[in-house]
Design a protein around this motif. Sequence first.
Motif, PDB file in Angstrom:
ATOM      1  N   GLY A   1     -18.661  15.386   8.541  1.00 37.44           N
ATOM      2  CA  GLY A   1     -18.869  15.814   9.928  1.00 37.44           C
ATOM      3  C   GLY A   1     -19.312  14.678  10.817  1.00 37.44           C
ATOM      4  O   GLY A   1     -18.873  14.560  11.968  1.00 37.44           O
ATOM      5  N   TRP A   2     -20.165  13.808  10.306  1.00 40.05           N
ATOM      6  CA  TRP A   2     -20.617  12.656  11.074  1.00 40.05           C
ATOM      7  C   TRP A   2     -19.444  11.716  11.365  1.00 40.05           C
ATOM      8  O   TRP A   2     -19.291  11.223  12.480  1.00 40.05           O
ATOM      9  N   GLY A   3     -18.615  11.471  10.349  1.00 45.56           N
ATOM     10  CA  GLY A   3     -17.437  10.625  10.544  1.00 45.56           C
ATOM     11  C   GLY A   3     -16.469  11.229  11.543  1.00 45.56           C
ATOM     12  O   GLY A   3     -15.900  10.524  12.390  1.00 45.56           O
ATOM     13  N   PHE A   4     -16.290  12.537  11.488  1.00 45.76           N
ATOM     14  CA  PHE A   4     -15.426  13.215  12.451  1.00 45.76           C
ATOM     15  C   PHE A   4     -15.983  13.066  13.857  1.00 45.76           C
ATOM     16  O   PHE A   4     -15.239  12.783  14.802  1.00 45.76           O
ATOM     17  N   ASP A   5     -17.300  13.255  14.010  1.00 44.51           N
ATOM     18  CA  ASP A   5     -17.941  13.082  15.325  1.00 44.51           C
ATOM     19  C   ASP A   5     -17.790  11.654  15.823  1.00 44.51           C
ATOM     20  O   ASP A   5     -17.606  11.428  17.023  1.00 44.51           O
ATOM     21  N   LEU A   6     -17.880  10.694  14.939  1.00 48.73           N
ATOM     22  CA  LEU A   6     -17.787   9.295  15.319  1.00 48.73           C
ATOM     23  C   LEU A   6     -16.414   8.964  15.910  1.00 48.73           C
ATOM     24  O   LEU A   6     -16.317   8.269  16.922  1.00 48.73           O
ATOM     25  N   PHE A   7     -15.372   9.466  15.282  1.00 51.72           N
ATOM     26  CA  PHE A   7     -14.010   9.168  15.749  1.00 51.72           C
ATOM     27  C   PHE A   7     -13.562  10.041  16.906  1.00 51.72           C
ATOM     28  O   PHE A   7     -12.856   9.579  17.797  1.00 51.72           O
ATOM     29  N   VAL A   8     -13.935  11.298  16.922  1.00 52.40           N
ATOM     30  CA  VAL A   8     -13.453  12.230  17.941  1.00 52.40           C
ATOM     31  C   VAL A   8     -14.420  12.327  19.115  1.00 52.40           C
ATOM     32  O   VAL A   8     -13.997  12.570  20.247  1.00 52.40           O
ATOM     33  N   GLY A   9     -15.692  12.119  18.876  1.00 56.30           N
ATOM     34  CA  GLY A   9     -16.692  12.176  19.946  1.00 56.30           C
ATOM     35  C   GLY A   9     -17.127  13.588  20.287  1.00 56.30           C
ATOM     36  O   GLY A   9     -17.370  13.892  21.454  1.00 56.30           O
ATOM     37  N   THR A  10     -17.222  14.437  19.310  1.00 53.63           N
ATOM     38  CA  THR A  10     -17.638  15.826  19.562  1.00 53.63           C
ATOM     39  C   THR A  10     -19.099  16.048  19.202  1.00 53.63           C
ATOM     40  O   THR A  10     -19.474  17.105  18.709  1.00 53.63           O
ATOM     41  N   ALA A  11     -19.900  15.054  19.443  1.00 55.37           N
ATOM     42  CA  ALA A  11     -21.335  14.993  19.127  1.00 55.37           C
ATOM     43  C   ALA A  11     -21.819  16.037  18.134  1.00 55.37           C
ATOM     44  O   ALA A  11     -21.188  16.229  17.163  1.00 55.37           O
ATOM     45  N   PRO A  12     -22.778  16.810  18.235  1.00 52.41           N
ATOM     46  CA  PRO A  12     -23.331  17.386  17.004  1.00 52.41           C
ATOM     47  C   PRO A  12     -22.432  18.408  16.307  1.00 52.41           C
ATOM     48  O   PRO A  12     -22.720  18.816  15.197  1.00 52.41           O
ATOM     49  N   TRP A  13     -21.341  18.827  16.924  1.00 59.62           N
ATOM     50  CA  TRP A  13     -20.558  19.928  16.364  1.00 59.62           C
ATOM     51  C   TRP A  13     -19.879  19.579  15.041  1.00 59.62           C
ATOM     52  O   TRP A  13     -19.785  20.417  14.151  1.00 59.62           O
ATOM     53  N   GLY A  14     -19.424  18.381  14.898  1.00 55.77           N
ATOM     54  CA  GLY A  14     -18.808  17.984  13.631  1.00 55.77           C
ATOM     55  C   GLY A  14     -19.813  17.995  12.491  1.00 55.77           C
ATOM     56  O   GLY A  14     -19.511  18.440  11.383  1.00 55.77           O
ATOM     57  N   MET A  15     -21.005  17.495  12.767  1.00 52.94           N
ATOM     58  CA  MET A  15     -22.038  17.500  11.726  1.00 52.94           C
ATOM     59  C   MET A  15     -22.482  18.919  11.386  1.00 52.94           C
ATOM     60  O   MET A  15     -22.732  19.236  10.225  1.00 52.94           O
TER      61      MET A  15
END
Length: 76
Positions: A15-29
């Motif tokens: 989730g953190w990696g997804f947030d890092l690339f997509v920029g969807t802040a806490p939602w991926g985590m």
Amino acid sequence: MAEMIGGVLVGLGIGWGFDLFVGTAPWGMIVGTLSGFAVSIWLAVHSAKKLSARALKEFGPPRDLPDDADADDNDR
């Protein structure tokens, strides 16, 4: 226990990696952590079923306990 902790941490990392690339802040985590927790629960149940089946095959069905009436008569 390692499956539970590992699943949550792997889900958090994905989730953190997804947030890092997509920029969807806490939602991926958040979604990653919850997904990791769900997978961890599934793995724990799957492992328990497998161990239970192996124990049943090796030791046979469990024996019944004695009736409670026998224990109550001795207490009086």
